[in-house]
Design a protein around this motif. Structure first.
Motif, PDB file in Angstrom:
ATOM      1  N   MET A   1       0.856  -1.175   0.000  1.00  0.00           N
ATOM      2  CA  MET A   1       0.000   0.000   0.000  1.00  0.00           C
ATOM      3  C   MET A   1       0.901   1.237   0.000  1.00  0.00           C
ATOM      4  SD  MET A   1      -2.707   1.440   2.876  1.00  0.00           S
ATOM      5  CE  MET A   1      -2.297   0.131   3.937  1.00  0.00           C
ATOM      6  N   GLY A   2       0.593   2.165  -0.862  1.00  0.00           N
ATOM      7  CA  GLY A   2       1.391   3.368  -0.964  1.00  0.00           C
ATOM      8  C   GLY A   2       0.897   4.476  -0.058  1.00  0.00           C
ATOM      9  N   ILE A   3       1.669   5.527  -0.066  1.00  0.00           N
ATOM     10  CA  ILE A   3       1.319   6.708   0.741  1.00  0.00           C
ATOM     11  C   ILE A   3      -0.049   7.232   0.328  1.00  0.00           C
ATOM     12  CG2 ILE A   3       1.922   9.106   1.210  1.00  0.00           C
ATOM     13  CD1 ILE A   3       4.856   8.285   0.878  1.00  0.00           C
ATOM     14  N   ARG A   4      -0.282   7.257  -0.981  1.00  0.00           N
ATOM     15  CA  ARG A   4      -1.550   7.803  -1.483  1.00  0.00           C
ATOM     16  C   ARG A   4      -2.743   7.025  -0.944  1.00  0.00           C
ATOM     17  NH1 ARG A   4      -1.504   7.297  -7.258  1.00  0.00           N
ATOM     18  NH2 ARG A   4      -2.431   5.259  -6.941  1.00  0.00           N
ATOM     19  N   ASP A   5      -2.653   5.707  -0.979  1.00  0.00           N
ATOM     20  CA  ASP A   5      -3.768   4.887  -0.510  1.00  0.00           C
ATOM     21  C   ASP A   5      -4.026   5.088   0.983  1.00  0.00           C
ATOM     22  OD1 ASP A   5      -4.120   3.838  -3.058  1.00  0.00           O
ATOM     23  OD2 ASP A   5      -2.803   2.129  -2.652  1.00  0.00           O
ATOM     24  N   ALA A   6      -2.960   5.103   1.758  1.00  0.00           N
ATOM     25  CA  ALA A   6      -3.102   5.289   3.206  1.00  0.00           C
ATOM     26  C   ALA A   6      -3.684   6.669   3.516  1.00  0.00           C
ATOM     27  CB  ALA A   6      -1.756   5.119   3.894  1.00  0.00           C
ATOM     28  N   PHE A   7      -3.182   7.679   2.821  1.00  0.00           N
ATOM     29  CA  PHE A   7      -3.658   9.043   3.036  1.00  0.00           C
ATOM     30  C   PHE A   7      -5.120   9.168   2.636  1.00  0.00           C
ATOM     31  CE2 PHE A   7      -4.050  13.481   1.410  1.00  0.00           C
ATOM     32  CZ  PHE A   7      -3.984  14.113   2.624  1.00  0.00           C
ATOM     33  N   GLU A   8      -5.456   8.595   1.497  1.00  0.00           N
ATOM     34  CA  GLU A   8      -6.843   8.665   1.024  1.00  0.00           C
ATOM     35  C   GLU A   8      -7.786   7.984   2.010  1.00  0.00           C
ATOM     36  OE1 GLU A   8      -9.601   7.263  -2.731  1.00  0.00           O
ATOM     37  OE2 GLU A   8      -7.434   7.343  -2.977  1.00  0.00           O
ATOM     38  N   ARG A   9      -7.403   6.815   2.510  1.00  0.00           N
ATOM     39  CA  ARG A   9      -8.247   6.104   3.462  1.00  0.00           C
ATOM     40  C   ARG A   9      -8.426   6.917   4.750  1.00  0.00           C
ATOM     41  NH1 ARG A   9      -6.322   1.444   2.536  1.00  0.00           N
ATOM     42  NH2 ARG A   9      -4.644   1.467   4.045  1.00  0.00           N
TER      43      ARG A   9
ATOM     44  N   GLU B   1     -10.671  12.646  -4.859  1.00  0.00           N
ATOM     45  CA  GLU B   1     -10.857  12.081  -6.191  1.00  0.00           C
ATOM     46  C   GLU B   1      -9.660  12.393  -7.083  1.00  0.00           C
ATOM     47  OE1 GLU B   1     -13.247   9.946  -6.990  1.00  0.00           O
ATOM     48  OE2 GLU B   1     -13.922  10.173  -4.921  1.00  0.00           O
ATOM     49  N   ASP B   2      -9.091  13.577  -6.926  1.00  0.00           N
ATOM     50  CA  ASP B   2      -7.927  13.967  -7.713  1.00  0.00           C
ATOM     51  C   ASP B   2      -6.696  13.136  -7.354  1.00  0.00           C
ATOM     52  OD1 ASP B   2      -9.424  15.876  -9.002  1.00  0.00           O
ATOM     53  OD2 ASP B   2      -8.641  17.561  -7.829  1.00  0.00           O
ATOM     54  N   LEU B   3      -6.668  12.568  -6.160  1.00  0.00           N
ATOM     55  CA  LEU B   3      -5.520  11.772  -5.746  1.00  0.00           C
ATOM     56  C   LEU B   3      -5.283  10.590  -6.674  1.00  0.00           C
ATOM     57  CD1 LEU B   3      -5.807  11.530  -1.860  1.00  0.00           C
ATOM     58  CD2 LEU B   3      -4.170  12.853  -3.191  1.00  0.00           C
ATOM     59  N   GLY B   4      -6.347  10.042  -7.185  1.00  0.00           N
ATOM     60  CA  GLY B   4      -6.223   8.899  -8.078  1.00  0.00           C
ATOM     61  C   GLY B   4      -5.410   9.211  -9.320  1.00  0.00           C
ATOM     62  N   GLN B   5      -5.267  10.481  -9.627  1.00  0.00           N
ATOM     63  CA  GLN B   5      -4.560  10.895 -10.828  1.00  0.00           C
ATOM     64  C   GLN B   5      -3.174  11.453 -10.517  1.00  0.00           C
ATOM     65  OE1 GLN B   5      -7.215  13.668 -12.632  1.00  0.00           O
ATOM     66  NE2 GLN B   5      -8.887  12.210 -12.742  1.00  0.00           N
ATOM     67  N   LYS B   6      -2.782  11.442  -9.257  1.00  0.00           N
ATOM     68  CA  LYS B   6      -1.519  12.057  -8.873  1.00  0.00           C
ATOM     69  C   LYS B   6      -0.495  11.001  -8.481  1.00  0.00           C
ATOM     70  CE  LYS B   6      -3.633  16.314  -7.277  1.00  0.00           C
ATOM     71  NZ  LYS B   6      -3.177  17.238  -8.264  1.00  0.00           N
ATOM     72  N   SER B   7       0.751  11.374  -8.603  1.00  0.00           N
ATOM     73  CA  SER B   7       1.827  10.487  -8.194  1.00  0.00           C
ATOM     74  C   SER B   7       1.987  10.520  -6.679  1.00  0.00           C
ATOM     75  CB  SER B   7       3.137  10.927  -8.848  1.00  0.00           C
ATOM     76  OG  SER B   7       3.569  12.158  -8.282  1.00  0.00           O
ATOM     77  N   GLU B   8       2.776   9.613  -6.141  1.00  0.00           N
ATOM     78  CA  GLU B   8       3.031   9.560  -4.704  1.00  0.00           C
ATOM     79  C   GLU B   8       3.650  10.872  -4.214  1.00  0.00           C
ATOM     80  OE1 GLU B   8       2.442   6.967  -2.406  1.00  0.00           O
ATOM     81  OE2 GLU B   8       1.279   6.037  -4.008  1.00  0.00           O
ATOM     82  N   ASP B   9       4.546  11.473  -4.982  1.00  0.00           N
ATOM     83  CA  ASP B   9       5.171  12.736  -4.578  1.00  0.00           C
ATOM     84  C   ASP B   9       4.153  13.867  -4.505  1.00  0.00           C
ATOM     85  OD1 ASP B   9       7.664  11.534  -4.402  1.00  0.00           O
ATOM     86  OD2 ASP B   9       8.235  12.106  -6.449  1.00  0.00           O
ATOM     87  N   ALA B  10       3.245  13.897  -5.465  1.00  0.00           N
ATOM     88  CA  ALA B  10       2.212  14.927  -5.477  1.00  0.00           C
ATOM     89  C   ALA B  10       1.289  14.762  -4.288  1.00  0.00           C
ATOM     90  CB  ALA B  10       1.428  14.879  -6.779  1.00  0.00           C
ATOM     91  N   VAL B  11       1.043  13.526  -3.883  1.00  0.00           N
ATOM     92  CA  VAL B  11       0.187  13.270  -2.725  1.00  0.00           C
ATOM     93  C   VAL B  11       0.834  13.833  -1.466  1.00  0.00           C
ATOM     94  CG1 VAL B  11      -0.809  11.483  -1.246  1.00  0.00           C
ATOM     95  CG2 VAL B  11      -0.953  11.277  -3.717  1.00  0.00           C
ATOM     96  N   GLY B  12       2.139  13.673  -1.330  1.00  0.00           N
ATOM     97  CA  GLY B  12       2.846  14.230  -0.189  1.00  0.00           C
ATOM     98  C   GLY B  12       2.678  15.737  -0.124  1.00  0.00           C
ATOM     99  N   ALA B  13       2.747  16.397  -1.261  1.00  0.00           N
ATOM    100  CA  ALA B  13       2.564  17.849  -1.299  1.00  0.00           C
ATOM    101  C   ALA B  13       1.123  18.215  -0.948  1.00  0.00           C
ATOM    102  CB  ALA B  13       2.924  18.381  -2.680  1.00  0.00           C
ATOM    103  N   LEU B  14       0.166  17.457  -1.465  1.00  0.00           N
ATOM    104  CA  LEU B  14      -1.252  17.714  -1.150  1.00  0.00           C
ATOM    105  C   LEU B  14      -1.510  17.526   0.323  1.00  0.00           C
ATOM    106  CD1 LEU B  14      -4.152  18.263  -2.076  1.00  0.00           C
ATOM    107  CD2 LEU B  14      -4.361  15.824  -2.542  1.00  0.00           C
ATOM    108  N   LYS B  15      -0.901  16.506   0.898  1.00  0.00           N
ATOM    109  CA  LYS B  15      -1.080  16.180   2.310  1.00  0.00           C
ATOM    110  C   LYS B  15      -0.713  17.378   3.187  1.00  0.00           C
ATOM    111  CE  LYS B  15       0.200  12.456   5.449  1.00  0.00           C
ATOM    112  NZ  LYS B  15       0.995  11.244   5.565  1.00  0.00           N
ATOM    113  N   GLN B  16       0.289  18.119   2.786  1.00  0.00           N
ATOM    114  CA  GLN B  16       0.715  19.289   3.551  1.00  0.00           C
ATOM    115  C   GLN B  16      -0.274  20.434   3.436  1.00  0.00           C
ATOM    116  OE1 GLN B  16       4.658  20.277   2.276  1.00  0.00           O
ATOM    117  NE2 GLN B  16       5.528  18.377   3.069  1.00  0.00           N
ATOM    118  N   ASN B  17      -1.068  20.463   2.379  1.00  0.00           N
ATOM    119  CA  ASN B  17      -2.014  21.557   2.148  1.00  0.00           C
ATOM    120  C   ASN B  17      -3.361  21.337   2.794  1.00  0.00           C
ATOM    121  OD1 ASN B  17      -0.221  23.064   0.628  1.00  0.00           O
ATOM    122  ND2 ASN B  17      -0.752  21.981  -1.239  1.00  0.00           N
ATOM    123  N   ILE B  18      -3.624  20.138   3.278  1.00  0.00           N
ATOM    124  CA  ILE B  18      -4.939  19.853   3.876  1.00  0.00           C
ATOM    125  C   ILE B  18      -4.824  19.908   5.377  1.00  0.00           C
ATOM    126  CG2 ILE B  18      -6.725  18.109   4.186  1.00  0.00           C
ATOM    127  CD1 ILE B  18      -6.357  17.288   1.363  1.00  0.00           C
TER     128      ILE B  18
END
Length: 78
Positions: free
Chosen positions: A1-9, A61-78
């Motif tokens: 499981m990647g960062i994106r999946d864990a973050f999304e859940r 929903e946008d997370l599904g289209q982003k890379s793991e690195d982009a998810v890390g950046a998004l995580k900081q903005n929420i």
């Protein structure tokens, strides 16, 4: 499981909790028969909270289209 999946859940679980909290708050206000002004203010706050939740859902929903690195950046903005 990647960062994106864990973050999304995690975010989806938080959104579900927020929605339940909003519903409970609305029910409480209605049950207490708050005056019209208090109910109006409550509904404005609930609408704002729901708009924020909708924004978070769109971002999820946008997370599904982003890379793991982009998810890390998004995580900081929420």
């Amino acid at each position: 499981m990647g960062i994106r999946d864990a973050f999304e859940r995690k975010i989806r679980a938080e959104v579900d909790k927020w929605e339940k909290d909003i519903e409970a708050l609305e029910a409480k206000a209605e049950a207490e028969q708050a005056d019209a002004e208090a109910q109006r203010e409550l509904h404005e706050k609930v609408d704002a909270a729901r708009n924020a939740i909708d924004n978070v859902k769109r971002q999820i929903e946008d997370l599904g289209q982003k890379s793991e690195d982009a998810v890390g950046a998004l995580k900081q903005n929420i």
